[in-house]
Enzyme design. Structure first.
Site, PDB file in Angstrom:
ATOM      1  N   LYS A  11      -0.113   5.538  -2.296  1.00 35.51           N
ATOM      2  CA  LYS A  11       1.092   5.290  -1.498  1.00 35.51           C
ATOM      3  C   LYS A  11       0.882   5.628  -0.016  1.00 35.51           C
ATOM      4  O   LYS A  11      -0.086   6.295   0.349  1.00 35.51           O
ATOM      5  CB  LYS A  11       2.246   6.084  -2.104  1.00 35.51           C
ATOM      6  CG  LYS A  11       2.599   5.637  -3.531  1.00 35.51           C
ATOM      7  CD  LYS A  11       3.854   6.346  -4.035  1.00 35.51           C
ATOM      8  CE  LYS A  11       4.237   5.883  -5.427  1.00 35.51           C
ATOM      9  NZ  LYS A  11       5.517   6.493  -5.876  1.00 35.51           N
ATOM     10  N   TYR A  51      10.076  -2.774  -6.840  1.00 34.30           N
ATOM     11  CA  TYR A  51      10.857  -1.686  -7.435  1.00 34.30           C
ATOM     12  C   TYR A  51      12.262  -2.135  -7.853  1.00 34.30           C
ATOM     13  O   TYR A  51      13.150  -1.303  -7.996  1.00 34.30           O
ATOM     14  CB  TYR A  51      10.943  -0.506  -6.469  1.00 34.30           C
ATOM     15  CG  TYR A  51       9.689   0.332  -6.403  1.00 34.30           C
ATOM     16  CD1 TYR A  51       9.306   1.134  -7.483  1.00 34.30           C
ATOM     17  CD2 TYR A  51       8.878   0.334  -5.267  1.00 34.30           C
ATOM     18  CE1 TYR A  51       8.158   1.905  -7.433  1.00 34.30           C
ATOM     19  CE2 TYR A  51       7.721   1.115  -5.212  1.00 34.30           C
ATOM     20  CZ  TYR A  51       7.366   1.905  -6.302  1.00 34.30           C
ATOM     21  OH  TYR A  51       6.235   2.680  -6.251  1.00 34.30           O
ATOM     22  N   ASN A 114       5.004  10.784  -3.354  1.00 33.62           N
ATOM     23  CA  ASN A 114       4.226  11.434  -4.414  1.00 33.62           C
ATOM     24  C   ASN A 114       2.847  10.808  -4.640  1.00 33.62           C
ATOM     25  O   ASN A 114       2.322  10.838  -5.744  1.00 33.62           O
ATOM     26  CB  ASN A 114       5.050  11.520  -5.698  1.00 33.62           C
ATOM     27  CG  ASN A 114       5.470  10.154  -6.212  1.00 33.62           C
ATOM     28  OD1 ASN A 114       5.122   9.145  -5.626  1.00 33.62           O
ATOM     29  ND2 ASN A 114       6.204  10.140  -7.310  1.00 33.62           N
ATOM     30  N   GLU A 128       2.908  -5.751 -12.861  1.00 32.86           N
ATOM     31  CA  GLU A 128       2.600  -5.168 -11.551  1.00 32.86           C
ATOM     32  C   GLU A 128       1.237  -5.629 -11.044  1.00 32.86           C
ATOM     33  O   GLU A 128       1.081  -5.883  -9.839  1.00 32.86           O
ATOM     34  CB  GLU A 128       2.671  -3.642 -11.653  1.00 32.86           C
ATOM     35  CG  GLU A 128       4.101  -3.166 -11.899  1.00 32.86           C
ATOM     36  CD  GLU A 128       4.225  -1.696 -12.253  1.00 32.86           C
ATOM     37  OE1 GLU A 128       5.363  -1.242 -12.463  1.00 32.86           O
ATOM     38  OE2 GLU A 128       3.189  -0.988 -12.326  1.00 32.86           O
TER      39      GLU A 128
HETATM   40  P1  IDP Z   1       7.208   7.424 -11.540  1.00 32.91           P
HETATM   41  O1  IDP Z   1       6.561   6.916 -10.276  1.00 32.91           O
HETATM   42  O2  IDP Z   1       6.695   8.786 -11.909  1.00 32.91           O
HETATM   43  O3  IDP Z   1       7.129   6.447 -12.685  1.00 32.91           O
HETATM   44  P2  IDP Z   1       9.991   6.633 -11.261  1.00 32.91           P
HETATM   45  O4  IDP Z   1      11.139   7.374 -11.877  1.00 32.91           O
HETATM   46  O5  IDP Z   1       9.581   5.334 -11.868  1.00 32.91           O
HETATM   47  O6  IDP Z   1       8.751   7.656 -11.211  1.00 32.91           O
HETATM   48  O7  IDP Z   1      10.365   6.426  -9.739  1.00 32.91           O
HETATM   49  C1  IDP Z   1       9.610   5.531  -8.934  1.00 32.91           C
HETATM   50  C2  IDP Z   1       9.326   6.202  -7.614  1.00 32.91           C
HETATM   51  O8  IDP Z   1      10.564   6.425  -6.928  1.00 32.91           O
HETATM   52  C3  IDP Z   1       8.689   7.606  -7.689  1.00 32.91           C
HETATM   53  O9  IDP Z   1       7.295   7.569  -7.878  1.00 32.91           O
HETATM   54  C4  IDP Z   1       9.087   8.205  -6.359  1.00 32.91           C
HETATM   55  O10 IDP Z   1       8.266   7.709  -5.300  1.00 32.91           O
HETATM   56  C5  IDP Z   1      10.490   7.640  -6.178  1.00 32.91           C
HETATM   57  N1  IDP Z   1      11.517   8.566  -6.704  1.00 32.91           N
HETATM   58  C6  IDP Z   1      11.782   8.828  -8.008  1.00 32.91           C
HETATM   59  N2  IDP Z   1      12.780   9.724  -8.123  1.00 32.91           N
HETATM   60  C7  IDP Z   1      13.156  10.036  -6.855  1.00 32.91           C
HETATM   61  C8  IDP Z   1      14.158  10.917  -6.311  1.00 32.91           C
HETATM   62  O11 IDP Z   1      14.904  11.583  -7.023  1.00 32.91           O
HETATM   63  N3  IDP Z   1      14.231  10.961  -4.949  1.00 32.91           N
HETATM   64  C9  IDP Z   1      13.433  10.218  -4.128  1.00 32.91           C
HETATM   65  N4  IDP Z   1      12.484   9.381  -4.601  1.00 32.91           N
HETATM   66  C10 IDP Z   1      12.344   9.298  -5.937  1.00 32.91           C
END
Ligand code: IDP
Ligand code: MG
Length: 139
Positions: A11, A51, A114, A128
Site C-alpha cells: 500500500k 473496494y 496497514n 482482484e
Molecule cells: P483486511 O485488509 O484485513 O482484509 P478489511 O476489513 O477488508 O481488512 O478492510 C479493508 C481495508 O480498509 C483495511 O486493510 C484497512 O486499510 C481499511 N480499514 C479497515 N478497517 C478500518 C477502520 O476501522 N478504519 C480505517 N480504515 C480501515
C-alpha cells in the site's frame, strides 16, 4: 489453479517509506512465487471500484483517498493454501492486534495504513488479480 493463488498490494505508505524490497523478501521467504507484479497508482475512481464491497462502511472515503494517494505494488502470488497462508503472513487488519513476526506488525502505521492487502477468499483473489492484470500477465 485459483486455490493456489492470492492477490496482494503493497500500500501507498509502505511504498513511500521504502519498504517494497523488505516486504517482497518476507513474501519470498514464506514460500510464495510471484506470478505477476507491477508498480502502479490507483485513481480514486479505481480505488473506489476495487473496494466497492466496503462502500457502506464508515471508513470507505478514507480508504479510497488513502489507496489513491500514491504508488502501490500489485502482485499475484502462488503457493499451496495461498489465501489463508498469506493472511497469516500479513496479520490482523489493525497492526496493534497483529501477531509478532507478521508483515503488518512490522510495517503498518495504523489500521487504515496497514502496509499490505491480502485477498480474503479464492473467489476474491481471482477477481482482484484480474482487476490489475490481463490474461497475458497471469502466468
Ligand atoms: P483486511 O485488509 O484485513 O482484509 P478489511 O476489513 O477488508 O481488512 O478492510 C479493508 C481495508 O480498509 C483495511 O486493510 C484497512 O486499510 C481499511 N480499514 C479497515 N478497517 C478500518 C477502520 O476501522 N478504519 C480505517 N480504515 C480501515
Ligand atoms: Mg479484506
Amino acid at each position: 489453479m485459483a486455490t493456489n493463488r492470492t492477490f496482494t498490494m503493497i500500500k501507498p505508505e509502505a511504498v513511500a517509506n521504502g519498504h517494497i524490497g523488505a516486504i517482497l523478501e518476507r513474501i519470498n521467504a514464506a514460500g510464495f512465487r510471484i506470478v505477476s507484479m507491477k508498480k502502479t497508482e490507483l485513481t480514486s475512481e479505481l480505488a473506489g471500484a476495487f473496494y466497492a464491497v466496503h462502500k457502506e462502511r464508515p471508513f470507505y472515503g478514507e480508504l479510497v483517498s488513502y489507496m489513491s494517494s500514491g504508488p502501490i505494488v500489485a502482485a499475484i502470488l502462488e503457493k499451496d493454501n495461498a489465501v489463508s497462508d498469506f493472511r497469516a503472513l500479513i496479520g490482523a487488519t489493525d497492526p496493534s492486534e497483529a501477531a509478532d513476526g507478521t508483515i503488518r506488525k512490522e510495517f503498518a502505521e495504523s489500521k487504515a495504513k496497514n502496509a499490505v492487502h491480502g485477498s480474503d477468499s479464492d473467489e476474491n483473489a481471482e477477481i482482484e488479480g484480474t482487476f490489475f492484470f490481463s490474461q497475458f500477465e497471469r502466468f
